[in-house]
Design an enzyme around this catalytic site. Structure first.
Site, mmCIF file in Angstrom:
data_model
loop_
_atom_site.group_PDB
_atom_site.id
_atom_site.type_symbol
_atom_site.label_atom_id
_atom_site.label_comp_id
_atom_site.label_asym_id
_atom_site.label_seq_id
_atom_site.Cartn_x
_atom_site.Cartn_y
_atom_site.Cartn_z
ATOM 1 C CB CYS A 42 32.621 29.407 -13.802
ATOM 2 S SG CYS A 42 31.064 28.391 -13.810
ATOM 3 C CG ASP A 44 32.906 24.099 -15.940
ATOM 4 O OD1 ASP A 44 33.854 23.255 -15.935
ATOM 5 O OD2 ASP A 44 32.398 24.154 -16.807
ATOM 6 N NE ARG A 46 34.163 21.994 -18.261
ATOM 7 C CZ ARG A 46 33.450 22.119 -19.349
ATOM 8 N NH1 ARG A 46 33.505 21.563 -20.552
ATOM 9 N NH2 ARG A 46 32.295 23.250 -19.163
ATOM 10 C CG HIS A 98 34.199 28.586 -18.315
ATOM 11 N ND1 HIS A 98 33.845 27.463 -18.863
ATOM 12 C CD2 HIS A 98 33.460 28.932 -17.263
ATOM 13 C CE1 HIS A 98 32.760 27.190 -18.343
ATOM 14 N NE2 HIS A 98 32.477 27.812 -17.086
ATOM 15 C CB CYS A 101 29.922 29.269 -18.943
ATOM 16 S SG CYS A 101 29.426 29.652 -17.471
HETATM 17 ZN ZN LIG Z 1 30.752 28.231 -16.226
#
Ligand SMILES: [Zn+2]
Length: 210
Positions: A42, A44, A46, A98, A101
């Site tokens: 992803c 993302d 993090r 994750h 999400c």
């Molecule tokens: Zn995500």
């Protein structure tokens, strides 16, 4: 608050630090890449691929997008996959999603009038929801998002297995293994949800004829 100039300063410090530790580090790294892993994760911020598995530059070939999707009309993802399998000959393809999400959470909402492009991307996750609607609507509502995160990861692993790239590598190539992993934002830990290898029986409707 980070600024671009702070990032450039950090880059300089990192480069100097690496050279101080191994004077030939960049010269060696520049010669070639031979990663064993393709990571489809992803976007993302993090869940940075190398950081969460403590890997070094050169170890992982990375593709990231919203909600770690493998969409068979996405030439970006397919080009990365083809290069990783056919040229780099990675031994493992990892789809790592994750919990928590944002892409998956957004897909569980009505379509946004402001994000017309992102809606189309998220439609594929809505399809995963619809495929598993009965299960998702029978579980504790608090666990629904995380379960859809898991189902979405598993679905992407099957989509990889349905590509000609993977099927050809399983039949004639170096037989990479595909893994579906889920990362926990709360504890930084990864669990494996699914693993497919060249012995996997693919549903005949997705099989490529010889
Ligand atoms: Zn995500």
């Amino acid at each position: 608050m980070q600024t671009p100039s702070k990032l450039l300063l950090e880059n300089k410090a990192w480069s100097q630090d690496m050279i101080a530790r191994q004077p030939n580090y960049f010269n060696e790294l520049a010669k070639e890449q031979r990663p064993d892993f393709l990571w489809i994760g992803c976007a993302d911020s993090r869940v940075p691929a190398e950081t969460v598995v403590n890997a070094q530059p050169g170890e992982i070939f990375v593709h990231r997008n919203i909600a770690n999707q493998v969409i068979t009309t996405d030439f970006n993802c397919l080009s990365v996959l083809q290069y990783a399998i056919s040229v780099l000959k990675v031994k493992h393809v990892i789809v790592c999603g994750h919990y928590g999400c944002g892409g998956v959470m957004a897909a569980m909402q009505p379509q946004s009038g402001d994000l017309l492009i992102a809606n189309k991307w998220l439609l594929h996750i809505k399809d995963v929801y619809r495929l598993h609607q009965e299960e998702l609507e029978s579980i504790d509502p608090g666990k629904k998002t995380d379960r859809l995160v898991e189902l979405n990861i598993v679905e992407q692993v099957y989509r990889l297995a349905h590509t000609s790239i993977i099927q050809s590598a399983w039949k004639h190539g170096h037989k990479p293994t595909i893994h579906g992993w889920v990362y926990g934002l709360n504890d930084g830990l990864i669990d494996e949800l699914i693993k497919l290898d060249h012995n996997t029986q693919i549903n005949p409707i997705y099989r490529y004829a010889d």
